[in-house]
Design a protein around this motif. Structure first.
Motif, mmCIF file in Angstrom:
data_model
loop_
_atom_site.group_PDB
_atom_site.id
_atom_site.type_symbol
_atom_site.label_atom_id
_atom_site.label_comp_id
_atom_site.label_asym_id
_atom_site.label_seq_id
_atom_site.Cartn_x
_atom_site.Cartn_y
_atom_site.Cartn_z
ATOM 1 N N SER A 122 -5.123 -0.992 -12.915
ATOM 2 C CA SER A 122 -5.385 -2.381 -13.232
ATOM 3 C C SER A 122 -4.924 -2.694 -14.639
ATOM 4 O O SER A 122 -4.988 -1.845 -15.525
ATOM 5 C CB SER A 122 -6.876 -2.680 -13.102
ATOM 6 O OG SER A 122 -7.603 -1.866 -13.984
ATOM 7 N N GLN A 125 -5.496 -19.314 -3.975
ATOM 8 C CA GLN A 125 -6.261 -18.098 -4.291
ATOM 9 C C GLN A 125 -6.385 -17.849 -5.794
ATOM 10 O O GLN A 125 -7.257 -17.098 -6.228
ATOM 11 C CB GLN A 125 -5.610 -16.891 -3.608
ATOM 12 C CG GLN A 125 -5.610 -16.968 -2.087
ATOM 13 C CD GLN A 125 -5.091 -15.693 -1.430
ATOM 14 O OE1 GLN A 125 -4.905 -14.665 -2.079
ATOM 15 N NE2 GLN A 125 -4.842 -15.765 -0.131
ATOM 16 N N GLN A 128 1.658 -10.373 -1.941
ATOM 17 C CA GLN A 128 0.352 -9.921 -1.444
ATOM 18 C C GLN A 128 -0.320 -8.980 -2.442
ATOM 19 O O GLN A 128 -1.541 -8.903 -2.509
ATOM 20 C CB GLN A 128 0.520 -9.205 -0.099
ATOM 21 C CG GLN A 128 1.066 -10.079 1.006
ATOM 22 C CD GLN A 128 1.391 -9.286 2.262
ATOM 23 O OE1 GLN A 128 0.956 -8.141 2.426
ATOM 24 N NE2 GLN A 128 2.176 -9.880 3.145
ATOM 25 N N GLY A 129 0.499 -8.263 -3.217
ATOM 26 C CA GLY A 129 -0.040 -7.301 -4.166
ATOM 27 C C GLY A 129 -0.801 -7.925 -5.317
ATOM 28 O O GLY A 129 -1.580 -7.250 -5.998
ATOM 29 N N ASN A 160 0.801 -1.216 0.000
ATOM 30 C CA ASN A 160 0.000 0.000 0.000
ATOM 31 C C ASN A 160 0.837 1.271 0.000
ATOM 32 O O ASN A 160 0.367 2.330 -0.352
ATOM 33 C CB ASN A 160 -0.928 0.027 1.218
ATOM 34 C CG ASN A 160 -1.967 -1.054 1.124
ATOM 35 O OD1 ASN A 160 -2.555 -1.262 0.073
ATOM 36 N ND2 ASN A 160 -2.168 -1.781 2.204
ATOM 37 N N TYR A 188 -0.873 -18.246 -3.240
ATOM 38 C CA TYR A 188 -1.381 -17.270 -4.210
ATOM 39 C C TYR A 188 -1.666 -17.863 -5.598
ATOM 40 O O TYR A 188 -2.498 -17.335 -6.329
ATOM 41 C CB TYR A 188 -0.397 -16.101 -4.326
ATOM 42 C CG TYR A 188 -0.312 -15.289 -3.057
ATOM 43 C CD1 TYR A 188 -1.303 -14.383 -2.717
ATOM 44 C CD2 TYR A 188 0.754 -15.458 -2.168
ATOM 45 C CE1 TYR A 188 -1.242 -13.645 -1.535
ATOM 46 C CE2 TYR A 188 0.829 -14.731 -0.981
ATOM 47 C CZ TYR A 188 -0.174 -13.830 -0.670
ATOM 48 O OH TYR A 188 -0.114 -13.117 0.509
ATOM 49 N N SER A 213 0.317 -11.519 -12.022
ATOM 50 C CA SER A 213 -1.056 -11.615 -11.536
ATOM 51 C C SER A 213 -1.907 -12.280 -12.614
ATOM 52 O O SER A 213 -1.641 -12.146 -13.817
ATOM 53 C CB SER A 213 -1.613 -10.229 -11.197
ATOM 54 O OG SER A 213 -1.857 -9.493 -12.382
ATOM 55 N N GLY A 238 -3.149 -10.037 -5.040
ATOM 56 C CA GLY A 238 -4.542 -10.188 -4.655
ATOM 57 C C GLY A 238 -5.335 -8.897 -4.684
ATOM 58 O O GLY A 238 -6.560 -8.926 -4.837
ATOM 59 N N ASN A 239 -4.666 -7.752 -4.513
ATOM 60 C CA ASN A 239 -5.401 -6.485 -4.469
ATOM 61 C C ASN A 239 -5.125 -5.597 -5.673
ATOM 62 O O ASN A 239 -5.481 -4.421 -5.669
ATOM 63 C CB ASN A 239 -5.087 -5.731 -3.166
ATOM 64 C CG ASN A 239 -3.603 -5.429 -3.029
ATOM 65 O OD1 ASN A 239 -2.877 -5.384 -4.020
ATOM 66 N ND2 ASN A 239 -3.145 -5.221 -1.803
ATOM 67 N N GLY A 240 -4.490 -6.158 -6.684
ATOM 68 C CA GLY A 240 -4.287 -5.409 -7.923
ATOM 69 C C GLY A 240 -3.156 -4.410 -7.897
ATOM 70 O O GLY A 240 -3.023 -3.603 -8.819
ATOM 71 N N GLN A 241 -2.311 -4.452 -6.853
ATOM 72 C CA GLN A 241 -1.248 -3.466 -6.760
ATOM 73 C C GLN A 241 0.089 -3.953 -7.315
ATOM 74 O O GLN A 241 1.052 -3.179 -7.377
ATOM 75 C CB GLN A 241 -1.091 -3.008 -5.315
ATOM 76 C CG GLN A 241 -2.333 -2.258 -4.839
ATOM 77 C CD GLN A 241 -2.087 -1.456 -3.579
ATOM 78 O OE1 GLN A 241 -0.991 -0.972 -3.352
ATOM 79 N NE2 GLN A 241 -3.107 -1.312 -2.769
#
Length: 331
Positions: free
Chosen positions: A38, A123, A96-97, A27, A119, A273, A99-102
């Protein structure tokens, strides 16, 4: 790089694209370009440049990774017209990024079976985009002068004999085994315990600090035992000598707490991703097709570190000297 966790002089760190890498999160990671968006939603035009949506490239803190990222970014921006955001993140945090599009791309991954399971398998927010072409190795090393003066020191069975030589203020009455960034892939604390070695793992804190320590140890002929890895340009400058640990066998590192064997050979790969992989962006194909050799990476890393070139200039120099390899990535 790590079983559960993997692999630049202070001066050179300033030249990297790793602004504020240490404690960044998905973040608040530092960016070097436009903010992430995105993937796969832009473009749609008839040419590759118009079709390339912006994407975010996680930046891990070692110069080999920087070399990969610099060349990929240069080609994506100059050949495909992409906007690439580089975000400094530790290895595990970068995952971790997905999963949240970062985060769209990790360009050099060292194993991480635990993160793959979470991941990719569970996931399904990330995918393997194939090998980078680089083969990674991790081990314990001594400077060349020590291997010449104490030839049997490269056998782990003899390390306790020499523990006295490696004592430091941080290791106390034990010999010091110097590791790099604590977030790098390492089994070293378990190895010391399970091999019954009278040593303490001390963390230098970064790749740059580890390289400086080895460089000084060779120049000043001072004792040092430390964690190191390849591909790594520094090995061509100072040919560190590897200590033979008990041979690696399949599964010998399955339990991180019970590891008593050497590190495996790592086929380094790229992770993207799922959104990016399915975006239809030519950048996704570029990432998938990106492969080069350890020598290629070491050369670009040397440009950045020893020759003090900016990552952009280092990438441009390599790309202009290797048009056939770049053309293959763009097919």
């Amino acid at each position: 790089m790590r079983i559960t966790k993997t692999p630049v002089l202070t001066a050179l760190a300033a030249g990297l694209l790793l602004a504020g890498c240490g404690g960044a999160t998905v973040n608040n990671g530092a960016s070097t370009s436009a903010p992430p968006v995105s993937s796969g939603t832009g473009g749609g035009g008839g040419d590759a440049a118009a079709a390339c949506a912006p994407f975010t490239l996680a930046m891990n803190d070692w110069v080999g990774y920087t070399a990969d990222a610099a060349v990929l970014t240069y080609v994506a921006e100059t050949e495909l017209g992409c906007t690439v955001t580089q975000t400094a993140l530790k290895e595990e945090i970068a995952w971790q990024g997905f999963g949240n599009g970062q985060v769209d791309v990790i360009i050099e991954n060292w194993g991480h079976p635990d993160l793959v399971a979470k991941y990719i398998d569970e996931q399904k927010v990330a995918q393997n985009a194939g090998p980078t072409g680089n083969i990674g190795t991790i081990g314990w090393y001594v400077p060349p002068w020590m291997a010449q003066k104490y030839p049997d020191i490269t056998d782990w069975n003899n390390l306790n004999t020499y523990a006295e030589l490696f004592k430091t203020s941080e290791s106390g009455e034990k010999g010091q085994l110097l590791d790099g960034d604590p977030s790098f892939v390492t089994n070293d604390e378990a190895l010391v315990t399970n091999l019954g070695l009278n040593y303490k793992v001390v963390y230098a804190g970064s790749e740059a600090a580890l390289i400086t320590a080895f460089d000084n140890a060779e120049k000043n002929k001072t004792p040092m035992l430390g964690y190191f890895y390849a591909p790594q340009w520094f090995l061509s400058e100072v040919p560190l000598v590897k200590v033979d640990l008990p041979p690696y066998t399949e599964g010998c590192d399955a339990d991180p707490e019970k590891v008593a064997c050497d590190y495996p050979e790592y086929t380094l790969d790229k992770i993207v991703s799922t959104t990016f992989a399915n975006s239809g962006s030519p950048a996704a194909d570029l990432v998938k097709n990106f492969t080069w050799t350890n020598d290629d990476q070491n050369l670009v890393a040397k440009y950045i570190t020893a020759d003090k070139m900016s990552p952009e200039d280092a990438a441009k120099t390599w790309v202009e000297a290797n048009p056939d390899k770049v053309a293959a990535w763009l097919e």
